[in-house]
Design a protein around this motif. Structure first.
Motif, short mmCIF file in Angstrom:
data_model
loop_
_atom_site.label_atom_id
_atom_site.label_comp_id
_atom_site.label_asym_id
_atom_site.label_seq_id
_atom_site.Cartn_x
_atom_site.Cartn_y
_atom_site.Cartn_z
N GLU A 158 0.82 -1.22 0.00
CA GLU A 158 0.00 0.00 0.00
C GLU A 158 0.85 1.26 0.00
O GLU A 158 0.35 2.36 -0.27
N ARG A 159 2.16 1.12 0.25
CA ARG A 159 3.02 2.30 0.32
C ARG A 159 3.79 2.55 -0.97
O ARG A 159 4.58 3.50 -1.06
N ILE A 160 3.59 1.72 -1.98
CA ILE A 160 4.30 1.93 -3.25
C ILE A 160 3.29 2.09 -4.38
O ILE A 160 2.19 1.54 -4.35
N HIS A 161 3.68 2.87 -5.38
CA HIS A 161 2.80 3.12 -6.52
C HIS A 161 2.56 1.82 -7.28
O HIS A 161 3.48 1.11 -7.64
N GLY A 162 1.29 1.49 -7.48
CA GLY A 162 0.94 0.26 -8.17
C GLY A 162 0.58 -0.86 -7.24
O GLY A 162 -0.01 -1.86 -7.66
N GLY A 163 0.95 -0.74 -5.97
CA GLY A 163 0.60 -1.77 -5.00
C GLY A 163 1.06 -3.15 -5.43
O GLY A 163 2.19 -3.34 -5.85
N ASP A 165 0.35 -4.65 -7.98
CA ASP A 165 0.59 -4.69 -9.43
C ASP A 165 1.87 -3.94 -9.81
O ASP A 165 2.08 -3.62 -10.99
N TYR A 166 2.70 -3.63 -8.81
CA TYR A 166 3.96 -2.91 -9.11
C TYR A 166 4.77 -3.70 -10.15
O TYR A 166 4.84 -4.93 -10.11
#
Length: 204
Positions: A158-163, A165-166
């Protein structure tokens, strides 16, 4: 707070994460012959836990409190049943670094003298030599492996862009192979020897 940046001019760069990485050291043993030099290799004993049967250079893990050079010589003496006086250290060659196990290997080129073919059967099944010229005149076969990144349980998606699906990048690694008669020299050992051979080609 004001900072004096001059100390940065004196900083000697290292590798980020190196202290937490595993370190090993090996020798590239060169034996003089009538035609030049041979490189000595070992076949790892079938009874050992790590990579049994593989072809390698003499060496092993760096123990706490010793230098990489000391480790390379100690391990080589133990495996070949020789004394350090039989080896003339020429220098530290190009390091092998990284890989999946974050292993850094420090290879030392040494001239091995008065070697009678001895080895410790606890660690070594056999030894054999390959002319240095073979590696100078032979390009290795090149293959590739691809490794996927799998985050561990509890990774904060939840803390990275794309979650979830990164777009993780696949880790592609080049694997080298040399075939010398019945002997297959591959992986890390082949990469160290290939880099070593390139030094001779660049100097000529």
């Amino acid at each position: 707070m004001k900072h004096d940046l001059n100390f940065l001019k004196q900083h000697k760069a290292t590798v980020i994460g190196l202290p937490e990485s595993r370190k090993a050291a090996v020798c590239i043993p060169l034996i003089q012959t009538e035609d030049g030099y041979d490189i000595l290799f070992e076949v790892r004993a079938a009874s050992i836990a790590s990579q049994p049967g593989d072809i390698c250079l003499p060496g092993g893990s760096v123990e706490e409190g010793e230098t990489t050079r000391e480790a390379a010589l100690r391990e080589t003496c133990e495996e070949l049943l020789i004394c350090s006086e039989q080896m003339e250290v020429l220098g530290l060659m190009d390091l092998f670094g990284g890989g999946t196990g974050r292993l850094y290997v420090y290879p030392y080129a040494v001239v091995l003298r008065e070697y009678g073919g001895t080895f410790s059967t606890d660690e070594v099944e056999q030894v054999f030599c390959v002319p240095l010229d073979f590696f100078l005149n032979t390009e290795p076969e090149v293959y590739h492996t691809v490794m996927n990144v799998i985050p561990e349980e509890g990774f904060p998606f939840e803390r990275i862009h794309g979650g979830r699906d990164y777009g993780w990048r696949e880790r592609r690694e080049e694997i080298l192979f040399y075939q010398y008669g019945e002997y297959t020299i591959w992986g890390m050992t082949a990469k160290i020897i290939h880099a070593f051979a390139k030094l001779f080609l660049l100097s000529s």
